[in-house]
Design an enzyme around this catalytic site. Structure first.
Site, PDB file in Angstrom:
ATOM      1  N   ASP A  19     -18.791 -23.562 -80.702  1.00 17.99           N
ATOM      2  CA  ASP A  19     -19.082 -24.147 -82.150  1.00 17.99           C
ATOM      3  C   ASP A  19     -20.384 -24.822 -81.906  1.00 17.99           C
ATOM      4  OD1 ASP A  19     -18.384 -25.200 -84.776  1.00 17.99           O
ATOM      5  OD2 ASP A  19     -17.976 -26.890 -83.846  1.00 17.99           O
ATOM      6  N   ASP A  21     -21.812 -27.641 -84.563  1.00 14.54           N
ATOM      7  CA  ASP A  21     -21.553 -29.194 -85.059  1.00 14.54           C
ATOM      8  C   ASP A  21     -20.332 -29.776 -84.457  1.00 14.54           C
ATOM      9  OD1 ASP A  21     -23.667 -29.569 -87.784  1.00 14.54           O
ATOM     10  OD2 ASP A  21     -22.567 -27.638 -87.914  1.00 14.54           O
ATOM     11  N   ASP A 181     -14.731 -28.310 -81.368  1.00 13.19           N
ATOM     12  CA  ASP A 181     -14.189 -29.754 -81.418  1.00 13.19           C
ATOM     13  C   ASP A 181     -13.107 -29.880 -82.537  1.00 13.19           C
ATOM     14  OD1 ASP A 181     -16.080 -29.357 -83.709  1.00 13.19           O
ATOM     15  OD2 ASP A 181     -16.062 -31.499 -84.065  1.00 13.19           O
TER      16      ASP A 181
END
Length: 228
Positions: A19, A21, A181
């Site tokens: 991922d 961001d 995250d």
């Protein structure tokens, strides 16, 4: 601290899908400023940064929709999205930076002599700013592909992007790790049959309890340690 919830052999991993961001980069402030610039232009009150940060992860259209309070008028959402993207296009690198240790982690994984590994980015952020940020922050050399939320007909947690990367790299699901995250990343990995890694330093670690990953790390260097 490295915490395994479901044991796997890191030495069997040949492809890592990251991922962007909250995983590789801290883009929080620029996204917050862009959302509030959009709201201000529309004559709406600005939102607290923590509230906006909680809306990140499902792509720009959903971020804008949430910031606008999920209005029924799709025209308002379309206008808001155009305003948001226009501002973000100019200001995407005002404060955005790679998390401490990210370059070192990527370099360690790439240079591991034990096994040849490939790395890619799969984000729900639009692909053009995603690639521009990866390039500007000196991360592009590590990735064979950077795909965004508009690279395919569907976004994460739909597995289409991950499945495309599997085909392009000739990797098997059991040899692939999805790193992110949030629960969106974990569910994406599950939907594609991949192993999953959650990072707790990002935007949405609180969501990882909703979809526990196979392994969790608190710092980037711990991810590198898995593949040492």
């Amino acid at each position: 601290m490295i915490q395994f919830h479901r044991q796997f052999d890191p030495q069997q991993i040949k492809l890592l899908i990251f991922d962007l961001d909250g995983t590789l980069i801290d883009s929080r402030l620029d996204l917050i400023h862009s959302v509030n610039a959009m709201l201000k232009h529309l004559g709406r009150p600005e939102l607290p940064g923590d509230v906006i940060a909680s809306y990140i992860g499902d792509g720009a259209p959903m971020l804008v929709r949430r910031a606008l309070g999920d209005p029924r008028d799709e025209g308002v959402i379309k206008e808001g999205l155009e305003l948001f993207l226009g501002y973000y296009r100019v200001h995407k690198l005002d404060h955005t930076h790679a998390y401490d240790g990210i370059k070192e982690m990527l370099s360690a994984i790439r240079n591991s002599t034990a096994i040849s590994r490939q790395m890619a980015v799969l984000t729900n952020k639009p692909v053009i700013p995603s690639r521009a940020i990866v390039e500007a922050l000196g991360l592009a050399e590590f990735f064979i592909h950077v795909y965004g939320g508009n690279s395919f007909s569907t976004k994460k947690p739909d597995p289409k992007g991950a499945q495309t990367l599997l085909r392009e790299t000739k990797s098997r699901p059991q040899e692939t790790l999805m790193v992110g995250d949030s629960s969106v990343d974990v569910i994406t990995g599950r939907n594609a049959g991949l192993w999953t890694c959650g990072v707790t330093y990002g935007f949405a670690p609180h969501t990882l309890c909703e979809a526990p990953p196979d392994v969790m790390v608190d710092k980037p260097h711990e991810l590198a340690e898995l593949f040492a």
